[in-house]
Design an enzyme around this catalytic site. Structure first.
Site, PDB file in Angstrom:
ATOM      1  N   SER A   1     -45.778  15.341 -14.826  1.00  0.00           N
ATOM      2  CA  SER A   1     -44.493  15.954 -14.464  1.00  0.00           C
ATOM      3  C   SER A   1     -43.335  15.109 -15.022  1.00  0.00           C
ATOM      4  O   SER A   1     -42.342  15.646 -15.518  1.00  0.00           O
ATOM      5  CB  SER A   1     -44.340  16.030 -12.944  1.00  0.00           C
ATOM      6  OG  SER A   1     -44.883  17.234 -12.464  1.00  0.00           O
TER       7      SER A   1
ATOM      8  N   LYS B   1     -40.068  15.915  -0.980  1.00  0.00           N
ATOM      9  CA  LYS B   1     -41.018  17.021  -0.822  1.00  0.00           C
ATOM     10  C   LYS B   1     -40.251  18.206  -0.256  1.00  0.00           C
ATOM     11  O   LYS B   1     -39.229  18.036   0.425  1.00  0.00           O
ATOM     12  CB  LYS B   1     -42.133  16.638   0.157  1.00  0.00           C
ATOM     13  CG  LYS B   1     -43.390  17.424  -0.054  1.00  0.00           C
ATOM     14  CD  LYS B   1     -44.199  16.860  -1.209  1.00  0.00           C
ATOM     15  CE  LYS B   1     -45.445  17.648  -1.492  1.00  0.00           C
ATOM     16  NZ  LYS B   1     -46.293  16.972  -2.491  1.00  0.00           N
TER      17      LYS B   1
ATOM     18  N   LYS C   1     -46.028   6.779  -4.236  1.00  0.00           N
ATOM     19  CA  LYS C   1     -46.824   7.132  -5.415  1.00  0.00           C
ATOM     20  C   LYS C   1     -46.049   6.892  -6.713  1.00  0.00           C
ATOM     21  O   LYS C   1     -46.563   6.306  -7.660  1.00  0.00           O
ATOM     22  CB  LYS C   1     -47.235   8.612  -5.318  1.00  0.00           C
ATOM     23  CG  LYS C   1     -48.283   9.020  -6.320  1.00  0.00           C
ATOM     24  CD  LYS C   1     -48.503  10.532  -6.328  1.00  0.00           C
ATOM     25  CE  LYS C   1     -48.880  11.066  -4.966  1.00  0.00           C
ATOM     26  NZ  LYS C   1     -49.105  12.540  -4.989  1.00  0.00           N
TER      27      LYS C   1
ATOM     28  N   THR D   1     -53.949  16.213 -12.777  1.00  0.00           N
ATOM     29  CA  THR D   1     -54.334  15.516 -11.541  1.00  0.00           C
ATOM     30  C   THR D   1     -55.825  15.188 -11.568  1.00  0.00           C
ATOM     31  O   THR D   1     -56.235  14.054 -11.263  1.00  0.00           O
ATOM     32  CB  THR D   1     -53.972  16.366 -10.309  1.00  0.00           C
ATOM     33  OG1 THR D   1     -52.566  16.619 -10.360  1.00  0.00           O
ATOM     34  CG2 THR D   1     -54.306  15.650  -9.023  1.00  0.00           C
TER      35      THR D   1
ATOM     36  N   ASN E   1     -57.411  23.813  -7.996  1.00  0.00           N
ATOM     37  CA  ASN E   1     -56.925  23.288  -9.272  1.00  0.00           C
ATOM     38  C   ASN E   1     -57.354  21.834  -9.495  1.00  0.00           C
ATOM     39  O   ASN E   1     -57.975  21.502 -10.516  1.00  0.00           O
ATOM     40  CB  ASN E   1     -55.399  23.419  -9.330  1.00  0.00           C
ATOM     41  CG  ASN E   1     -54.852  22.812 -10.597  1.00  0.00           C
ATOM     42  OD1 ASN E   1     -54.520  21.635 -10.644  1.00  0.00           O
ATOM     43  ND2 ASN E   1     -54.811  23.590 -11.664  1.00  0.00           N
TER      44      ASN E   1
ATOM     45  N   LYS F   1     -38.502  13.004  -6.500  1.00  0.00           N
ATOM     46  CA  LYS F   1     -39.460  13.910  -7.151  1.00  0.00           C
ATOM     47  C   LYS F   1     -40.503  14.308  -6.134  1.00  0.00           C
ATOM     48  O   LYS F   1     -40.994  13.470  -5.384  1.00  0.00           O
ATOM     49  CB  LYS F   1     -40.125  13.131  -8.305  1.00  0.00           C
ATOM     50  CG  LYS F   1     -41.081  13.938  -9.139  1.00  0.00           C
ATOM     51  CD  LYS F   1     -40.393  14.483 -10.372  1.00  0.00           C
ATOM     52  CE  LYS F   1     -41.209  15.538 -11.083  1.00  0.00           C
ATOM     53  NZ  LYS F   1     -41.277  16.836 -10.411  1.00  0.00           N
TER      54      LYS F   1
HETATM   55  P1  NAD Z   1     -55.605  24.477  -4.402  1.00  0.00           P
HETATM   56  O1  NAD Z   1     -54.989  25.359  -3.377  1.00  0.00           O
HETATM   57  O2  NAD Z   1     -55.713  24.931  -5.822  1.00  0.00           O
HETATM   58  O3  NAD Z   1     -57.113  24.095  -3.950  1.00  0.00           O
HETATM   59  C1  NAD Z   1     -57.480  23.713  -2.661  1.00  0.00           C
HETATM   60  C2  NAD Z   1     -58.972  24.003  -2.504  1.00  0.00           C
HETATM   61  O4  NAD Z   1     -59.417  23.508  -1.250  1.00  0.00           O
HETATM   62  C3  NAD Z   1     -59.325  25.490  -2.518  1.00  0.00           C
HETATM   63  O5  NAD Z   1     -60.490  25.672  -3.296  1.00  0.00           O
HETATM   64  C4  NAD Z   1     -59.638  25.801  -1.052  1.00  0.00           C
HETATM   65  O6  NAD Z   1     -60.561  26.876  -0.887  1.00  0.00           O
HETATM   66  C5  NAD Z   1     -60.246  24.475  -0.647  1.00  0.00           C
HETATM   67  N1  NAD Z   1     -60.305  24.249   0.797  1.00  0.00           N
HETATM   68  C6  NAD Z   1     -59.378  24.538   1.743  1.00  0.00           C
HETATM   69  N2  NAD Z   1     -59.870  24.201   2.966  1.00  0.00           N
HETATM   70  C7  NAD Z   1     -61.106  23.687   2.760  1.00  0.00           C
HETATM   71  C8  NAD Z   1     -62.106  23.163   3.621  1.00  0.00           C
HETATM   72  N3  NAD Z   1     -61.919  23.074   4.942  1.00  0.00           N
HETATM   73  N4  NAD Z   1     -63.272  22.713   3.072  1.00  0.00           N
HETATM   74  C9  NAD Z   1     -63.468  22.795   1.742  1.00  0.00           C
HETATM   75  N5  NAD Z   1     -62.564  23.271   0.885  1.00  0.00           N
HETATM   76  C10 NAD Z   1     -61.397  23.718   1.392  1.00  0.00           C
HETATM   77  O7  NAD Z   1     -54.818  23.116  -4.292  1.00  0.00           O
HETATM   78  P2  NAD Z   1     -54.797  21.898  -5.336  1.00  0.00           P
HETATM   79  O8  NAD Z   1     -53.603  22.023  -6.191  1.00  0.00           O
HETATM   80  O9  NAD Z   1     -56.134  21.732  -5.954  1.00  0.00           O
HETATM   81  O10 NAD Z   1     -54.514  20.690  -4.329  1.00  0.00           O
HETATM   82  C11 NAD Z   1     -55.538  20.174  -3.493  1.00  0.00           C
HETATM   83  C12 NAD Z   1     -55.022  18.905  -2.834  1.00  0.00           C
HETATM   84  O11 NAD Z   1     -54.660  17.981  -3.857  1.00  0.00           O
HETATM   85  C13 NAD Z   1     -53.757  19.092  -1.968  1.00  0.00           C
HETATM   86  O12 NAD Z   1     -53.823  18.171  -0.907  1.00  0.00           O
HETATM   87  C14 NAD Z   1     -52.633  18.693  -2.894  1.00  0.00           C
HETATM   88  O13 NAD Z   1     -51.497  18.219  -2.192  1.00  0.00           O
HETATM   89  C15 NAD Z   1     -53.305  17.565  -3.667  1.00  0.00           C
HETATM   90  N6  NAD Z   1     -52.661  17.321  -4.963  1.00  0.00           N
HETATM   91  C16 NAD Z   1     -52.690  18.276  -5.932  1.00  0.00           C
HETATM   92  C17 NAD Z   1     -52.046  18.043  -7.141  1.00  0.00           C
HETATM   93  C18 NAD Z   1     -52.087  19.041  -8.244  1.00  0.00           C
HETATM   94  O14 NAD Z   1     -51.529  18.752  -9.325  1.00  0.00           O
HETATM   95  N7  NAD Z   1     -52.718  20.187  -8.092  1.00  0.00           N
HETATM   96  C19 NAD Z   1     -51.361  16.817  -7.349  1.00  0.00           C
HETATM   97  C20 NAD Z   1     -51.371  15.855  -6.345  1.00  0.00           C
HETATM   98  C21 NAD Z   1     -52.020  16.133  -5.140  1.00  0.00           C
END
Ligand code: NAD
Length: 437
Positions: free
Chosen positions: A359, A106, A94, A190, A221, A70
């Site tokens: 998920s 992945k 995880k 998340t 998000n 996954k």
């Molecule tokens: P996303 O693209 O919705 O949000 C990322 C945010 O980070 C954006 O607001 C972007 O502007 C900001 N960002 C990028 N570079 C930056 C910087 N240098 N300084 C400050 N802010 C910055 O992505 P997401 O889904 O929220 O995921 C964020 C992280 O969480 C990723 O590493 C992702 O792998 C991890 N994650 C997300 C989920 C999920 O369900 N969304 C689940 C597990 C892990």
């Protein structure tokens, strides 16, 4: 490049410390040293101007001992085989930390999705599924969204898979839109899960939300839903940032109107603050992204990218604890500095597991055809995280190790146990004095 295993001949690795605590067979160590399958594809896409472009992509299945693999699919210009492999390893850990019947995988495509039209993005998404069709499936490997992919893209991908199979197979992909078999509660899962882990930690520390100030790096998000729910729970969110900069208020921020404003204007700055029907210019201070990281707050939330805290900036941090919502935001060397400074790190493999837990619940609903309301999904998420996070914090206390080491012991211990149940060196006879389990 990020290296989840942090293997390096000169240094002890994160995993060496974990194996020292686990009385496990060498088989587990050997198997978990390399990915089981690394699938490399080139995806031809017809562009809107009639030309043909080829995009490089990967699907890596790291380990499937505990079940089908996954993990999300990332669209990003810096995606490499190494990055996808590291992320697939973390997914393996995880899923085991929170006891899901999944291994880890992945996927990724090296592309800047913002440079594509919507139709080009759809052709690329469908092309990715045609390219990896042979290795994915509801009992084999189940993709999901990751950075720069979303429910719409998952919907296109599930549809492409269904067209190849000539039947509906919603359980092949999670994070789908609700109308295509998605789950209630997935979008905020998340952030919701991360808040729950923080609550459990705070309670064990004897602190209540009202006592704690929070700065959030990454207002996407995961970061937004965390901030919104944490604000509702009484935490004081004093700063948030996105890739363009950060805003700060001593009094605390309400994430919801800020999110609405950001989505209308694409900006965090120059905020219009709306309280009920009254909107006014808010006088938030602005900070650089580096200044946000160095704020004197109780909790620094990292919800943007990997490798944000390194040995170069770890010594400058003033937060009492770090909540890792992003995957791999603190690197191995920084971990050591933070431990020396007494900064608790609540690790990604536990903190951001709410997404993969819901998920899993989506996959279960797809397979049973029985769809649950949001409160049922949230209850199941909460029960599992309560159980697994408490176990992890207790393990850290009992073994006097960091929360990250405890989470890895919990996850790798389960994987090694499953490997052992298939027979290890001891079962086949000791050889050359090797350790057995
Ligand atoms: P996303 O693209 O919705 O949000 C990322 C945010 O980070 C954006 O607001 C972007 O502007 C900001 N960002 C990028 N570079 C930056 C910087 N240098 N300084 C400050 N802010 C910055 O992505 P997401 O889904 O929220 O995921 C964020 C992280 O969480 C990723 O590493 C992702 O792998 C991890 N994650 C997300 C989920 C999920 O369900 N969304 C689940 C597990 C892990």
């Amino acid at each position: 490049m990020i290296d989840a295993r942090q293997s390096n001949d000169d240094n002890p690795t994160r995993l060496d410390v974990v194996y020292d605590h686990l009385n496990t067979s060498d088989d587990a160590r050997e198997r978990l040293a390399k990915a089981k399958l690394a699938f490399h594809v080139n995806i031809p896409v017809r562009m809107d101007d009639g030309s043909l472009r080829t995009f490089e992509g990967w699907r890596v299945q790291y380990d499937d001992t505990r079940g089908p693999t996954k993990g999300g699919i990332r669209f990003h210009p810096q995606v490499t085989a190494e990055e996808v492999t590291s992320l697939s390893f973390w997914m393996t850990i995880k899923c085991a930390v929170v006891d899901l019947p999944f291994g880890g995988a992945k996927g990724g495509v090296n592309v800047d999705p913002k440079s594509l039209s919507r139709l080009e993005l759809e052709r690329l998404s469908r092309g990715y599924i045609r390219a990896v069709y042979d290795v994915v499936g509801p009992d084999r490997d189940i993709p999901a969204p990751d950075v720069n992919t979303n429910a719409t893209i998952m919907g296109w991908m599930a549809d492409e898979y269904a067209q190849i199979e000539r039947r509906q197979v919603p359980a092949v992909i999670t994070g789908k839109p609700l109308g295509l078999g998605g789950s209630e509660g997935r979008v905020a899962a998340t952030g919701r899960g991360a808040l729950q882990v923080l609550n459990i930690w705070a309670k064990r520390e004897g602190k209540s939300p009202e006592d704690l100030t929070v700065a959030v790096q990454g207002f996407g998000n995961a970061g937004y839903h965390f901030a919104r729910l944490a604000h509702e729970a009484g935490y004081k969110i004093v700063a948030v940032s996105d890739s363009k900069g950060a805003i700060y208020s001593d009094e605390g921020l309400d994430p919801e109107p800020i999110w609405r404003h950001k989505h209308k204007t694409r900006k965090l700055k120059g905020m219009v603050y709306c309280d009920a029907s009254v909107c006014e210019e808010a006088a938030f201070d602005t900070l650089t992204n580096d200044e946000l990281l160095e704020l004197d707050v109780d909790i620094l939330v990292l919800a943007a990218l990997e490798n944000v805290i390194t040995k170069d900036n770890a010594s400058k941090l003033k937060a009492a604890a770090i909540l890792e919502i992003a995957n791999g935001p603190v690197n191995f060397e920084a971990d050591e500095t933070l431990e020396d400074k007494g900064i608790a790190v609540l690790p990604d493999v536990l903190v951001n597991s709410g997404g993969v837990i819901v998920s899993y619940l989506e996959w279960v609903q797809n397979r049973s055809g029985d769809y649950w309301p949001q409160d049922v999904v949230e209850k199941r998420l909460a029960e599992r995280l309560d159980r697994e996070a408490e176990a992890c914090f207790q393990l850290a206390a009992d073994k006097k190790v960091s929360f990250r080491t405890a989470a890895y012991i919990q996850g790798i211990g389960r994987i090694a146990e499953a490997m052992g149940q298939r027979g290890t060196a001891s079962y086949f006879g000791e050889q050359d004095g090797r350790k057995s389990a």
